[in-house]
Design a protein around this motif. Structure first.
Motif, PDB file in Angstrom:
ATOM      1  N   ILE A  86     138.662  52.428  46.177  1.00 12.83           N
ATOM      2  CA  ILE A  86     139.407  52.297  44.921  1.00 12.83           C
ATOM      3  C   ILE A  86     139.148  50.939  44.274  1.00 12.83           C
ATOM      4  N   ASN A  87     138.653  50.027  45.062  1.00 10.98           N
ATOM      5  CA  ASN A  87     138.265  48.721  44.505  1.00 10.98           C
ATOM      6  C   ASN A  87     137.309  48.055  45.482  1.00 10.98           C
ATOM      7  N   VAL A  88     136.661  47.022  45.047  1.00 18.43           N
ATOM      8  CA  VAL A  88     135.927  46.166  45.987  1.00 18.43           C
ATOM      9  C   VAL A  88     136.598  44.796  45.954  1.00 18.43           C
ATOM     10  N   GLY A  89     136.422  44.049  47.039  1.00 23.29           N
ATOM     11  CA  GLY A  89     136.974  42.694  47.091  1.00 23.29           C
ATOM     12  C   GLY A  89     138.481  42.684  47.236  1.00 23.29           C
ATOM     13  N   SER A 126     138.648  46.512  40.516  1.00 21.92           N
ATOM     14  CA  SER A 126     139.229  47.854  40.698  1.00 21.92           C
ATOM     15  C   SER A 126     138.568  48.874  39.782  1.00 21.92           C
ATOM     16  N   TYR A 127     138.415  50.083  40.299  1.00 21.75           N
ATOM     17  CA  TYR A 127     137.993  51.204  39.447  1.00 21.75           C
ATOM     18  C   TYR A 127     139.192  51.650  38.616  1.00 21.75           C
ATOM     19  N   THR A 128     138.932  52.233  37.462  1.00 15.68           N
ATOM     20  CA  THR A 128     140.054  52.654  36.620  1.00 15.68           C
ATOM     21  C   THR A 128     140.737  53.882  37.221  1.00 15.68           C
ATOM     22  N   TYR A 188     145.417  46.849  44.560  1.00 16.76           N
ATOM     23  CA  TYR A 188     144.691  47.665  43.579  1.00 16.76           C
ATOM     24  C   TYR A 188     145.226  47.449  42.148  1.00 16.76           C
ATOM     25  N   GLY A 189     144.312  47.316  41.222  1.00 17.77           N
ATOM     26  CA  GLY A 189     144.636  47.373  39.796  1.00 17.77           C
ATOM     27  C   GLY A 189     145.089  46.075  39.164  1.00 17.77           C
ATOM     28  N   ARG A 190     145.372  45.039  39.970  1.00 17.08           N
ATOM     29  CA  ARG A 190     145.911  43.808  39.387  1.00 17.08           C
ATOM     30  C   ARG A 190     144.910  43.130  38.461  1.00 17.08           C
ATOM     31  N   ASP A 191     143.661  43.440  38.582  1.00 11.46           N
ATOM     32  CA  ASP A 191     142.644  42.855  37.704  1.00 11.46           C
ATOM     33  C   ASP A 191     142.465  43.666  36.425  1.00 11.46           C
ATOM     34  N   ILE A 192     143.018  44.888  36.384  1.00 12.01           N
ATOM     35  CA  ILE A 192     142.786  45.734  35.198  1.00 12.01           C
ATOM     36  C   ILE A 192     144.099  46.205  34.583  1.00 12.01           C
ATOM     37  N   PRO A 221     151.101  52.353  42.661  1.00 15.78           N
ATOM     38  CA  PRO A 221     151.887  53.578  42.456  1.00 15.78           C
ATOM     39  C   PRO A 221     151.347  54.435  41.316  1.00 15.78           C
ATOM     40  N   THR A 222     150.911  53.797  40.218  1.00 17.51           N
ATOM     41  CA  THR A 222     150.360  54.576  39.095  1.00 17.51           C
ATOM     42  C   THR A 222     149.157  55.383  39.567  1.00 17.51           C
ATOM     43  N   LEU A 223     148.273  54.727  40.311  1.00 11.12           N
ATOM     44  CA  LEU A 223     147.081  55.430  40.794  1.00 11.12           C
ATOM     45  C   LEU A 223     147.467  56.562  41.741  1.00 11.12           C
TER      46      LEU A 223
END
Ligand code: SF4
Length: 511
Positions: free
Chosen positions: A85-88, A107-109, A138-142, A147-149
């Motif tokens: 779901i993300n790298v790094g 993160s991937y969208t 997950y997702g903090r960069d985008i 939970p949304t994912l």
């Protein structure tokens, strides 16, 4: 890896090394003269192989955008999709080399991941494992969050429960603020109630030295909240023994934490300094003490009996693998307890209702009562896309769960007939059980083995040659060999008796 690289170099084979190690340790001596491709350039691997075959050395290690999610792939297990779901990550743990390779969070969208989930379900995948260095981040960069994912993915899972979601490893810091939403997702019937939360140490002083960015108390909050809100929740953890500066008192706190929670799975490792990391420059704990602590913690952990009391319980399991003994099939309960059952290979990819017959330290044994969601043998493309839907899903469906089911009657009924709906008893299993005997099992086992070799692209003749050339009969288990030996001895005795009888008859005729 170094041994393999040396072997290839000696044999003058073209060689490409891919993954974290060349990315994180690009100047390693062993990588000299070898083509390397880093984690974010993996989509160019064909190019690298072609150039290497021409005799060129290629090094693709610069970071770029995330690789596409839909690259061609051969799954190790066709029923399991491992979905990054993300790298790094956002961490900077002082012992970690992974960060050097994987870098900052990318993160991937949500849309791209949901699209991938739809595709793999249509491919017949029965388990989706979300993977990440730190799922919670997950997702903090985008501008998204976990939970949304998870809610978006869960909405796409087939409501008949044929495909399960496993949430990947998460560190405590970023999951803390979403615990209740994560618990809601973990309660969903199509999501394993299982989470891997590495604590690494039970001492705040050591966690600070590791720069883990949480306290033991915050880890406890994660575990206590999930255990309270999710029935049957199982949490696995990791411990590093002998981190620089770890005193007897620090280690005792770790042992007490493990004893208190009796985690069903604990991955115990001894601290090993990774070159180039801050921890590699810290004063080490003597290796004899590190080994002693690791042994002590292992014996504490191995004394647990996490599955006692499960005997007689009826559970639903999802079956995806053949056990290494070649006899059992491996399934998991919703709480991700490993259940070993005996049954035909047609159960692979299916889920089943089982009765737990006995328990072991690492897994439990079960007897299949009823088979659900078998994998249809022949499918039209239309059925592939609609396999998620089933008219009688209601009896096992998500109807009483917080998330709405995504299977709409209008899309289900037109596409599958009731015969194709496999929420039913599986007669083939009963037949298979009735016809079970030692010789049959042996032949099935050999057939599976030959089939596996074919899948691996190895002909039985070649494999046999390889086994004998290497003097390695490990592919033949001890039971195989005993059975073969027994058959050979019995056959020899029969021949000897027949010959002797023949001689007797001949000599009596002559006299
Ligand atoms: S150990 Fe720490 S730095 Fe390394 S990948 Fe995990 S969170 Fe990131």
């Amino acid at each position: 890896m170094n041994t393999l690289i040396s072997k290839c170099k000696e044999a003058r084979k073209p060689l490409v090394v891919a993954g974290c190690v060349p990315q994180g340790s690009r100047d390693t001596k062993e990588l000299e003269g070898v083509s390397v491709v880093g984690v974010q350039q993996i989509d160019r691997v064909v190019e690298v192989v072609e150039e290497t075959l021409k005799g060129h050395e290629v090094r693709l290690l610069t970071r770029k955008t995330l690789p596409a999610l839909d690259l061609p792939k051969v799954r190790k297990n066709k029923f399991i999709e491992i979905l990054p779901i993300n790298v790094g990550c956002l961490g900077a743990c002082t012992y970690c080399k992974t960060k050097h390779a994987r870098g900052h969070l990318g993160s991937y969208t949500v849309d791209s991941l949901v699209g991938r989930v739809k595709t793999v379900i249509a491919d017949g995948v029965r388990e989706i494992w979300l993977s990440s260095e730190d799922t919670g981040a997950y997702g903090r960069d985008i501008g998204a969050n976990l939970p949304t994912l998870l809610n978006a993915i869960v909405a796409e899972l087939p409501p008949d429960g044929s495909t399960m979601l496993r949430i990947g490893m998460t560190n405590p810091p970023y999951i803390l603020e979403h615990l209740k939403e994560i618990a809601d997702v973990l309660r969903h019937p199509c999501v394993y109630s299982f989470l891997h939360v590495p604590v690494q140490s039970g001492s705040d002083a050591i966690l600070t030295a590791m720069n883990r960015e949480y306290t033991v108390s915050e880890f406890r909050t994660v575990v206590d909240t999930l255990n309270e809100l999710v029935p049957g929740m199982q949490i696995a953890t990791d411990i590093i023994c002998g981190f620089p500066g770890e005193t007897d008192g620090d280690f005792a706190q770790t042992v007490n934490l493990v004893k208190e929670y009796k985690f069903p799975q604990v991955h115990i490792s001894q601290f090993y300094p990774r070159p180039g990391t801050p921890a590699a420059r810290m004063k080490k704990v003597p290796s004899t003490i590190v080994k002693k602590r690791s042994r002590e913690l292992t014996s504490v952990f191995e004394a647990f009996t996490p599955y006692n009391g499960m005997e007689g319980r009826v559970e639903r399991i999802w079956i995806t693998e053949i056990a290494t003994d070649g006899i059992h099939l491996v399934g998991h309960t919703k709480g991700y307890v490993q259940v070993l059952v005996i049954g035909p290979e047609s159960l692979l990819g299916a889920s089943a209702i089982v009765k737990i017959t006995s328990v072991g330290r690492w897994s439990v044994f079960g007897e299949v009562i009823e088979t659900l969601n078998t994998v249809p043998t022949k499918r039209t493309p239309n059925q592939e896309n609609s396999s998620a839907c089933c008219k009688s899903y209601a009896s096992y469906a998500c109807s009483n769960e917080p998330e709405p089911c995504s299977c709409r009657p209008d899309s289900c009924e037109a596409q599958l007939t009731s015969e194709e709906c496999t929420v039913s008893k599986n007669n083939s299993w009963i037949e298979d059980r009735n016809s079970k005997n030692l010789i049959g099992w042996f032949l099935r086992r050999r057939r599976n083995h030959v089939q596996k070799m074919k899948e691996d692209g190895i002909t039985p003749r070649l494999k046999k040659k390889q086994i004998w050339v290497l003097g390695n009969m490990s592919e033949w288990g001890i039971i195989d060999r005993a059975l073969l030996g027994g058959m050979f001895v019995s056959f020899s005795i029969i021949i000897a008796v027949v010959i002797r009888l023949g001689f007797r008859i001949m000599s009596s005729n002559e006299s």
